[in-house]
Design an enzyme around this catalytic site. Sequence first.
Site, PDB file in Angstrom:
ATOM      1  N   GLU A 181       2.840   4.972  -4.201  1.00 37.63           N
ATOM      2  CA  GLU A 181       3.112   5.792  -4.793  1.00 37.63           C
ATOM      3  C   GLU A 181       4.595   6.996  -4.847  1.00 37.63           C
ATOM      4  O   GLU A 181       4.488   6.986  -6.326  1.00 37.63           O
ATOM      5  CB  GLU A 181       1.341   7.131  -4.237  1.00 37.63           C
ATOM      6  CG  GLU A 181       0.023   6.808  -5.220  1.00 37.63           C
ATOM      7  CD  GLU A 181       0.416   5.402  -3.427  1.00 37.63           C
ATOM      8  OE1 GLU A 181       0.457   6.080  -2.344  1.00 37.63           O
ATOM      9  OE2 GLU A 181      -1.226   4.739  -4.128  1.00 37.63           O
ATOM     10  N   ASP A 237      -9.326   4.318  -2.032  1.00 38.25           N
ATOM     11  CA  ASP A 237      -9.728   4.572  -0.518  1.00 38.25           C
ATOM     12  C   ASP A 237     -11.130   5.533  -1.396  1.00 38.25           C
ATOM     13  O   ASP A 237     -11.373   6.479  -1.102  1.00 38.25           O
ATOM     14  CB  ASP A 237      -9.474   5.879   0.048  1.00 38.25           C
ATOM     15  CG  ASP A 237      -7.899   4.902   1.037  1.00 38.25           C
ATOM     16  OD1 ASP A 237      -8.137   3.506   0.396  1.00 38.25           O
ATOM     17  OD2 ASP A 237      -7.230   5.827   1.596  1.00 38.25           O
ATOM     18  N   ASP A 274       1.032  -1.418   0.212  1.00 37.37           N
ATOM     19  CA  ASP A 274       0.340  -0.500   0.480  1.00 37.37           C
ATOM     20  C   ASP A 274       0.973   0.865   0.143  1.00 37.37           C
ATOM     21  O   ASP A 274       1.711   1.004   0.365  1.00 37.37           O
ATOM     22  CB  ASP A 274      -0.680  -0.404   1.356  1.00 37.37           C
ATOM     23  CG  ASP A 274      -1.973   1.171   1.532  1.00 37.37           C
ATOM     24  OD1 ASP A 274      -2.582   1.573  -0.101  1.00 37.37           O
ATOM     25  OD2 ASP A 274      -2.183   1.016   2.316  1.00 37.37           O
TER      26      ASP A 274
END
Length: 922
Positions: A516, A589, A513
Site C-alpha cells: 500500500e 485480511d 503483499d
Amino acid sequence: MRNLNLLFFLLLALHLSSVLSWKKDEFRNCNQTPFCKRARARKPGSCSLIARDVTISDGDLVAKLLPKNPANEEDRDEIKPLILSLSVYQDGILRLKIDEDPSLGPPKKRFEVPDVIVPEFSSKKLWLHRLSTETINGDAVPSSVVYLSNGYEAVLRHDPFEVYVREKGSGHRVISLNSHGLFDFEQLKSKGEGEDWEERFRGHTDRRPYGPQSISFDVSFYSADFVYGIPEHATSLSLKPTRGPGVEDSEPYRLFNLDVFEYIHDSPFGLYGSIPFMISHGKSLGTTGFFWLNAAEMQIDVMGAGWDAESGISLPSEKSRIDTFWMSEAGIVDAFFFVGPGPKDVVRQYTSVTGLPPMPQLFATAYHQCRWNYRDEEDVDHVDSKFDEHDIPYDVLWLDIEHTDGKRYFTWDKMLFPHPEEMQRKLAAKGRHMVTIVDPHIKRDESYHVHKEATQKGYYVKDANGNDFDGWCWPGSSSYPDILNPEIRSWWADRFSFENYVGTTPSLYIWNDMNEPSVFNGPELTMPRDSLHYGGVENRELHNAYGYYFHMATADGLVKRGEGKDRPFVLSRAFFAGSQRYGAVWTGDNSAEWDHLRVSVPMILTLGLTGMSFSGADVGGFFGNPEPELLVRWYQLGAFYPFFRGHAHQDTKRREPWLFGERNTELIRDAIHIRYMLLPYFYTLFREASTSGVPVVRPLWMEFPYEEATFSNDEAFMVGNSILVQGIYTEKAKHASVYLPGRQSWYDLRTGTSYKGGMTHKLRISEDSVPAFQRSGTIIPRKDRFRRSSTQMVNDPYTLVIALNSSRAAEGELYVDDGKSFDFEHGTYIHRRFVFSDGKLTSVNMAPTSPGKSRFSLEAVVERIILLGHPHGHKSALIEPTNHKVDVELGPLGLQWGGSSAVVTIRKPGVQIADDWTIKIL
Ligand code: NOJ
C-alpha cells in the site's frame, strides 16, 4: 535505544492488533481530514467559475475557467484561470482535464498519473474540428456542444460552468459534472511568512509544502437506480448513500490504500486498493460510468435523495438521478465519462482506457493452498502428499514471509528451506507450482545485498528531508524502492532472474503483499504524505498507485525471467486502476466469520466491474478459526471465485481440508472437484475477460440488465453468462431463497432439476453444496476426471453439458491454448463455438485459420454430451463428417454425484474437441 523502544512499541502494536479487532482510531475520518472536511462544508451553487475563451485546439475543445465576479476589483489581477480541455474518443468516451495554467508559473507541476492509460488509447481520439454553440433552456450565454458518438453529445455549459453528456435527439441527460456547483480547485501556493500549513494526526506531522491543493466536484448520474464500483470497501454491491436525509453513519467512501488489520464487514472505510471508477445502472437509460484518474487520497459521497432540497437547484430527472460528490487531496482533474449503454459496454469502454486483464496461466485458475506459514520443507512435503492421499487436486503451494532469511526477500531461511530448488522440482513433477512472497519493504541491513545495492544507487523513496525513508515493517527498520522511477522498476524486475533470486526455478511465481505500502510506525500505518518519490512527486499525490507500480515491476520481472515466453503470475494486495494488467488481487485480511463470507461476494463483484476480473477472498477467513461448517461453505462458494485460494493467519489452527473429519474432507474435496471440472469453462471466461474486459464473475444485472429484481442482489452472482451461484451465509441453513432471473428455466448444476426463471424459489438445501444453476440456452464444457493438478488434465476428454431453452436451443464456447506461453497471441489456440438447434449440435471454429499460423494441437476428445431439457426416448445420434452412429442413453449428470436423476447422454461420440463436426439426434 530509540530502536529498542520502537521495537517494543511495534511488538506491542502487533500483538494487540492480533487480539483486538479493527482499531478505528488509527485511521482518519473525514472530519479529521482537512480537505474532506472543507469540501463537505461547501454548499451547492458555491462554485462561481465560468468558461471563457472556448476554442478548438489540437483536436480538443479548450477553455479557461475563471470566477464570474471576483470578490473585488483588485482581485482581478490575482485571478489564475484554470485550463480545461474536453477530448472525444471512439466508442462514446469523453475525457475532461482541468489543471493549473503552467504559463502562470505554479510552484510545481501537479501530478498527473503516468503509465495507467494504455498507449493504444491515444489512437482512438476523434479530432474535433468544429465547435457548435447552442442556447439551452434560456441560458444567457450559449453552451458549446461537441459530437461524442452516434447517439450522444457532450455539452460544455459556459455560465455557470458545467459539463454533461446528453442523448442526441431526446436531449436527455446521461451524466453530468458540476451541476450542483460544488466544483472547487485549490491552486498550489508558495508559502508566505508565518503561514502554517502543517497537518497533524496522532503524533505525525505532514508539512504540506505547497499548501492545500484539493479538488472536489459533484457528478450526477441520470435515470440511475443504483451506483456501483469505487473499490475497495467491505460493503454492499450497490453503494448506499453516505449523506443526506436519514443517513446516520455519515462517512464518505474512502479511497486510500491502507493495511487494515481485521477490517469490519460493512463499512465505507478504504482498504488496500483504490479504483476511482463508478458505474450507474437503471432500467430506462441503461449503464454509464465515470472514472477519475487521480492517485491521491479520494473521498466519495453518494448523496441520498433530497440532500439538495434546500439548494434551490433543480435538475431534470429529479426522481431517478443519483448525485455523487468526489473529493481528492491533490493531483488534477483527468476524468472519463462512459456512455454505455449496456453494462458490458461500460466495462469495455473503461478497459479500453486502463487495459484488459491478460490471460493467466491455466494453473493460476485452479486451487491454491496457502498458510502463514508452511514451516519447512518437511511441512511442504507433508501437505503436498496429504492432498494426494485424500484425492484432492491442488495446483499451487504458497510460502509466506517466514520462509526467508529474516524477512530479507529473495532469500531462503537456510535451516528451514535448505533445498528450495529440489522442493520446487518435486512439486513440479506432479504438475504443481510454488508461490513465494516478496514485499516492498527492504530490510535496512548492510549485509543484505538488495539493501546495499538500493542504497548505493539511491533507489529508495526519500523522507521530507531528502534522506532515505526509514519505516518499520516485518523485518524491522526498512526502506522502500522508489518504484515510480522506470529505472528502479527495471532494477526491481531483474531481482527475479534465476541468477539473482537464488533457489528459484521456473515453476515458482510471486506474491506482492504490504504494498500500500504498509509502514507500521507511519501515519495510518502507511508512508507519510510528504515523503518524496521520483521527480519530486509527493506521496500524497501518488499514494494509491504505489502498489500498482510494484505489481507492474514484479510482473515485468517474471516476463523477463522467462525470456518473454512464460506468462507471469503475481498476486498483489494493493491495487489501482489498471492493476488488472499485471495479475490477480485478493481482498486481504478478512476474518473467519459468516459476515465476511457474505461480503466477499460484493467485494469480488465490485472488483470485476472495475476491471479487476482476477480476484478472490481468503477461503476460510484469514483471522480466526472457522467452524468446520463455515469452512466447508467457504470452499463451496470460493470454488466459484475467479481466484481460489485457502489462506490463514499464523496464529490460527491448521485447517488443511482433511483436518475436520471424513465427512468434511469429502465435502471440501467435492467443492474443489467442482472447480476442477469447470476449469475449461473458467479458462474460456478468462479469455473473454482478456478480450472484452467483461469479468469472469458478474452481478446478475450484468446478464439481466432490464430486471430490477437483480439490481441490488449481491448474495448471488453469475459465473460467465451460464452459471448462477447463490452463497449460503448462515449456520445450519436448511432453506435458501434464490431468485432466478430471466424468462427461461435453470438447471441445478448437480441434480439437473429444472426451475422456472423470473421468480424466487425457496429451496431446501443440504450440506453437499451451495445452490448453483446452469442457465438454459447455454453449453458448458467440463472435464470430469480428477488428477493431482490442472496441468495433468491437459489431454483429458471433455464433457459438454447442454441446457436447452424453450426453443430447444443452446450455445456455448470453449477456448484452449497451451496454458503457459504467449503463443496464443499469434493465433495458436483452439476456440470453438457449440450451437445446438433443431436437434443438432454443431462445433464451429472461432480461431483464426490464416495460412502460416501454427494451429494449437490437442488430442483431447469429447467423451460425453449431456442434454438437459431434451425429451427421453431417442435411441441414437449421427456423427458427421465421419458418418457413424452412436447410442443415446440415460446417464448420470456428474460421474461422482449420487442422487442426480438420469439425463439424456451421448457417450463416446468419438469426436475431437478441436475439429469441426455435427451430431444429430435421430
Ligand atoms: C498480510 C497479508 O494480508 C497476509 O495474507 C499475510 O499472510 C501476512 N501479511 C504475512 O505476510
